[in-house]
Design an enzyme around this catalytic site. Structure first.
Site, PDB file in Angstrom:
ATOM      1  N   ASP A  92       0.861  -1.184   0.000  1.00  0.00           N
ATOM      2  CA  ASP A  92       0.000   0.000   0.000  1.00  0.00           C
ATOM      3  C   ASP A  92       0.898   1.235   0.000  1.00  0.00           C
ATOM      4  O   ASP A  92       1.704   1.428   0.899  1.00  0.00           O
ATOM      5  CB  ASP A  92      -0.863  -0.034   1.267  1.00  0.00           C
ATOM      6  CG  ASP A  92      -2.062   0.892   1.180  1.00  0.00           C
ATOM      7  OD1 ASP A  92      -3.072   0.582   1.815  1.00  0.00           O
ATOM      8  OD2 ASP A  92      -1.969   1.927   0.497  1.00  0.00           O
ATOM      9  N   CYS A 148     -59.070  29.521  -5.431  1.00  0.00           N
ATOM     10  CA  CYS A 148     -58.673  30.535  -4.451  1.00  0.00           C
ATOM     11  C   CYS A 148     -58.449  31.913  -5.067  1.00  0.00           C
ATOM     12  O   CYS A 148     -58.238  32.879  -4.354  1.00  0.00           O
ATOM     13  CB  CYS A 148     -57.423  30.104  -3.706  1.00  0.00           C
ATOM     14  SG  CYS A 148     -55.945  30.134  -4.724  1.00  0.00           S
ATOM     15  N   GLU A 171      -2.471   0.273  -4.454  1.00  0.00           N
ATOM     16  CA  GLU A 171      -2.284  -0.941  -3.653  1.00  0.00           C
ATOM     17  C   GLU A 171      -2.402  -2.204  -4.488  1.00  0.00           C
ATOM     18  O   GLU A 171      -3.009  -2.198  -5.557  1.00  0.00           O
ATOM     19  CB  GLU A 171      -3.264  -0.986  -2.485  1.00  0.00           C
ATOM     20  CG  GLU A 171      -4.711  -1.059  -2.873  1.00  0.00           C
ATOM     21  CD  GLU A 171      -5.581  -1.161  -1.632  1.00  0.00           C
ATOM     22  OE1 GLU A 171      -5.622  -2.234  -1.028  1.00  0.00           O
ATOM     23  OE2 GLU A 171      -6.207  -0.155  -1.280  1.00  0.00           O
ATOM     24  N   HIS A 219     -53.680  22.409  -3.910  1.00  0.00           N
ATOM     25  CA  HIS A 219     -55.129  22.208  -3.804  1.00  0.00           C
ATOM     26  C   HIS A 219     -55.502  20.735  -3.753  1.00  0.00           C
ATOM     27  O   HIS A 219     -56.398  20.331  -3.018  1.00  0.00           O
ATOM     28  CB  HIS A 219     -55.835  22.893  -4.974  1.00  0.00           C
ATOM     29  CG  HIS A 219     -55.998  24.373  -4.768  1.00  0.00           C
ATOM     30  ND1 HIS A 219     -56.658  24.904  -3.680  1.00  0.00           N
ATOM     31  CD2 HIS A 219     -55.571  25.436  -5.505  1.00  0.00           C
ATOM     32  CE1 HIS A 219     -56.634  26.234  -3.755  1.00  0.00           C
ATOM     33  NE2 HIS A 219     -55.979  26.585  -4.856  1.00  0.00           N
ATOM     34  N   HIS A 245     -48.949  24.811  -7.344  1.00  0.00           N
ATOM     35  CA  HIS A 245     -50.198  25.331  -6.818  1.00  0.00           C
ATOM     36  C   HIS A 245     -51.316  24.284  -6.920  1.00  0.00           C
ATOM     37  O   HIS A 245     -52.093  24.088  -5.992  1.00  0.00           O
ATOM     38  CB  HIS A 245     -50.597  26.601  -7.577  1.00  0.00           C
ATOM     39  CG  HIS A 245     -51.766  27.300  -6.968  1.00  0.00           C
ATOM     40  ND1 HIS A 245     -51.669  28.055  -5.808  1.00  0.00           N
ATOM     41  CD2 HIS A 245     -53.083  27.342  -7.331  1.00  0.00           C
ATOM     42  CE1 HIS A 245     -52.868  28.528  -5.500  1.00  0.00           C
ATOM     43  NE2 HIS A 245     -53.742  28.116  -6.410  1.00  0.00           N
ATOM     44  N   CYS A 275     -56.797  31.155 -10.522  1.00  0.00           N
ATOM     45  CA  CYS A 275     -57.187  29.878  -9.928  1.00  0.00           C
ATOM     46  C   CYS A 275     -58.658  29.898  -9.565  1.00  0.00           C
ATOM     47  O   CYS A 275     -59.125  30.803  -8.876  1.00  0.00           O
ATOM     48  CB  CYS A 275     -56.351  29.587  -8.683  1.00  0.00           C
ATOM     49  SG  CYS A 275     -56.903  28.122  -7.790  1.00  0.00           S
TER      50      CYS A 275
END
Length: 699
Positions: free
Chosen positions: A121, A624, A213, A643, A639, A621
DNA sequence: GCGGATCAC
DNA sequence: TATGGTGATCCGC
């Protein structure tokens, strides 16, 4: 070897107590990063300080939250396992002890002390190479990598707690004078090739794990030259230094698993030899912490320690009855073989790669156009890599990571093999499309109840990846696959690619997958435990906790919940439906044209039979009155999601009042909250339930 | 065959 | 400001 259940529980209870009293004062102690794991050159590091700095730099981040979430799951797994442990009867234990003892005898019989393996290693490889090409770096703390991630750090930097896999910005906090050097793989490959020339002198068939390694079978060299392995190791390391100017460390042992452990012992620029002697191996292993073993990582260590009080390899044998009771045969075999100090000793054959992939992290986005562009780039990169190697495959996997670090994969297996970027992109797009914001899914049409609501709202992503597997020319039959190993093969033989630098050697912890074994039958006969399924009890909460995540500030990530009529038979049906639903995303979704929301909305309407939101004059909408121009596509989607969710919430709560009388306790936080999901065992009489209101209350 | 998780480097 | 990329394996559906 017989172990009393009470002792195990006492041990783990003590382990749990340790950090507890101070948790409030020192919250960083409960944040388990991998960075403080002992690494060569870090013995004198003030671990407490490192831990504190890492915690301070991390806390509150999305990454941190995800880590906390994962830790909570593991903790719960451990708790569940401890309970199951306590419920084992003396008869159970006696039974599993017999099973374990028999298995240990078989494993012991497979021990092979005839080979000498050397693991080499390179020391802080990338950093060392960079120092070679720029000697002014010598003696100064330095790391290779970026502010996001370090590949490695030199030993001067390690004194400050800086190490590989640590983000650069944390490293800089630990060591303000740290010098950052960007990675340069060409350079590393060049030096790696030089080291391999040296390795080839000792074993022409050496196994290259990674650039830095390798495993060498030095049995023949030692015999032919009549020299000790220790001398070979010395000579090899000197040769590497001569050829490259780089130092390395070596470990010598009777098998690869132990050789790898040994190469770490006298790092840097050192070596350690473990003789081919059974007693020496057993002594070595007796005090060896399990985390040193390749294949045992943070999670496995945590579980073995927390549930069974296992810290050392020797304790794997002491607790072998519990191991056989709670883990799959292949896993139990691996753990027991670790306790015996067994590992692979064979000369592996060539192994071919099984997949090829390309993935990139980017700054968080939900922009579909951008995501598609990233996907296109990935498809081109992947296709180019595949063509370089002449590969084509029929399974394509899309990987996604959300801004909250949740990872998802979606795969499709095709009739024909593909390799062109066009083909890859075509199918990748379908997979991605199915993951992009889908307003609401409503399932269970058979039941008159509203059974499951799965509202998936805006997804923000930070990573896309593509992988191709199932290559043309692969052997597809698992049964005839010669690489499928029995456990005896696992110990006494192996099949690791030789000299194949692009592959890590993972064969040391290969598990065997045998469907039916004596053990499985035995354990079923006890009727107490499913020994193959130790973690199942909380896998569930894993899923559910994730789905309970609601992030108000950045937009809602994902909201899932379920309601039910509280009968387990119904759960069965429900989970089926849920399973097929997620599947819907990848199969049906592919065949659905863009704008599959339409499909979802239709379902919703047919089920709820309520008025649907409209955009009056394509502007306002209908529910709302909020005004959103048509060009605000995403905002409009969100949105409408709102709803729909609102509508479902009302529906849900009315049903809930009628048919779901029982509630589970302990819902103070997300960790303890549970609800049913497809992976949960159906044996529980009563399921927990989370009202959908939870997800929509204003905070 | 799919998806989540774990692990190594 | 900010926590990677590639490949493999296992387990439970």
């Amino acid at each position: 070897m017989i172990v009393k259940g009470a002792r195990v529980l006492d041990g783990s209870a003590n382990a749990m107590m340790k950090g507890k009293g101070t948790e409030d004062d020192r919250p960083w102690q409960s944040y388990h990063t991998v960075y403080t794991t002992a690494k060569a050159g870090m013995e004198l590091v003030d671990k407490e300080k490192v831990q504190r700095v890492v915690y301070e730099m991390s806390k509150g981040s999305k990454y941190f939250q995800n880590e906390e979430r994962k830790e909570a799951f593991i903790k719960q797994k451990i708790d569940n396992l401890r309970i199951q442990c306590a419920n084992l009867t003396q008869e159970d234990l006696a039974h599993y002890q017999k099973v374990a003892d028999r298995r240990i005898v078989e494993l012991e019989a497979s021990r092979d002390l005839s080979r000498i393996w050397l693991h080499v290693d390179m020391d802080a490889f990338y950093a060392a190479v960079e120092t070679l090409s720029n000697p002014t770096l010598k003696g100064k703390p330095m790391a290779v990598g970026s502010m996001s991630m370090l590949s490695t750090a030199n030993y001067e930097a390690r004194k400050f707690g800086v190490r590989a896999a640590m983000p650069g910005f944390i490293a800089r906090k630990l060591c303000p004078e740290l010098i950052f050097v960007p990675t340069d793989f060409k350079k590393y490959t060049y030096y790696s090739d030089l080291t391999r020339k040296v390795f080839g002198r000792y074993d022409p068939n050496f196994i290259a794990g990674s650039l830095d390694e390798a495993y060498l079978d030095i049995t023949e060299v030692c015999r032919e030259r009549n020299v000790k392995s220790e001398e070979i190791a010395q000579e090899l390391r000197a040769g590497v230094y001569e050829e490259t100017g780089l130092t390395c460390s070596a470990g010598v042992a009777p098998n690869r698993l132990l050789a790898k452990v040994c190469s770490d012992i006298n790092k840097p620029n050192g070596q350690y030899v473990l003789p081919n002697d059974r007693m020496a191996v057993m002594t070595f292993v007796s005090s060896l912490p399990i985390r040193k073993i390749g294949g045992i990582g943070k999670v496995t260590e945590h579980i073995l320690k927390g549930v069974f009080g296992i810290n050392t390899c020797e304790q794997m044998l002491e607790k072998s009855s519990y191991i056989c009771a709670f883990f799959s045969q292949s896993t139990a075999d691996f753990f027991c073989s670790v306790g015996l100090g067994l590992g692979q000793t064979d000369s592996p054959q060539v192994r071919f790669r099984k997949s090829i992939s390309s993935e990139r992290t980017f700054s968080a986005t939900k922009d579909e156009v951008l995501l598609h562009k990233k996907l296109e780039e990935l498809a081109e990169m992947l296709s180019a890599d595949m063509q370089k190697e002449g590969l084509s495959g029929r399974t394509l996997t899309l990987k996604l990571k959300t801004a909250s670090f949740e990872v998802r994969t979606r795969a499709v297996t095709l009739q024909k093999y593909i390799s062109s970027s066009e083909d890859i992109l075509k199918h990748a797009k379908k997979l991605l499309q199915a993951e992009l914001p889908i307003s609401v899914r409503l399932i269970d049409y058979e039941s008159s109840h509203l059974c499951l609501i799965c509202a998936s709202i805006t997804n923000i992503f930070i990573l896309l990846g593509l992988r191709v597997s199932q290559f043309n020319g692969d052997k597809c039959s698992a049964k005839s696959d010669p690489t499928q190993k029995t456990i005896t093969n696992f110990i006494t033989s192996g099949d690791v690619n030789r000299n194949c630098s692009s592959f890590p050697d993972v064969a040391d912890h290969d598990f065997v997958s045998n469907a039916e074994t004596d053990m499985s039958i035995d354990s079923r006969q006890t009727g107490q435990l499913d020994w193959r399924d130790p973690f199942d009890g909380n896998y569930l909460s894993d899923v559910d906790y994730q789905s309970c995540t609601v992030q108000k500030s950045d937009g809602v990530e994902e909201v899932q919940t379920s309601s039910n009529d509280a009968t387990s038979s119904h759960y069965s049906g429900l989970t089926e439906v849920l399973g097929s639903t997620s599947y819907l995303g990848q199969v049906e979704g592919i065949n659905v044209k863009n704008g599959s929301n339409l499909l979802e909305d239709e379902r919703l309407d047919s089920c709820c039979q309520e008025k649907t939101m409209l955009w009056l004059n394509d502007y306002k909408c209908s529910l709302c009155g909020i005004e959103l121009p048509p060009s605000f596509v995403e905002e409009r989607l969100e949105h409408s999601d709102f709803h729909l969710a609102e509508k479902l919430q009302k529906e849900e709560s009315s049903i809930h009042q009628k048919s779901v009388p029982s509630q589970s306790k302990g819902q103070k936080d997300g960790v303890t909250r549970q609800s049913k999901s497809k992976k949960q065992k159906l044996s529980q009489k009563e399921g927990s339930y989370t009202p959908i209101d939870y997800f929509f209350v204003k905070k």
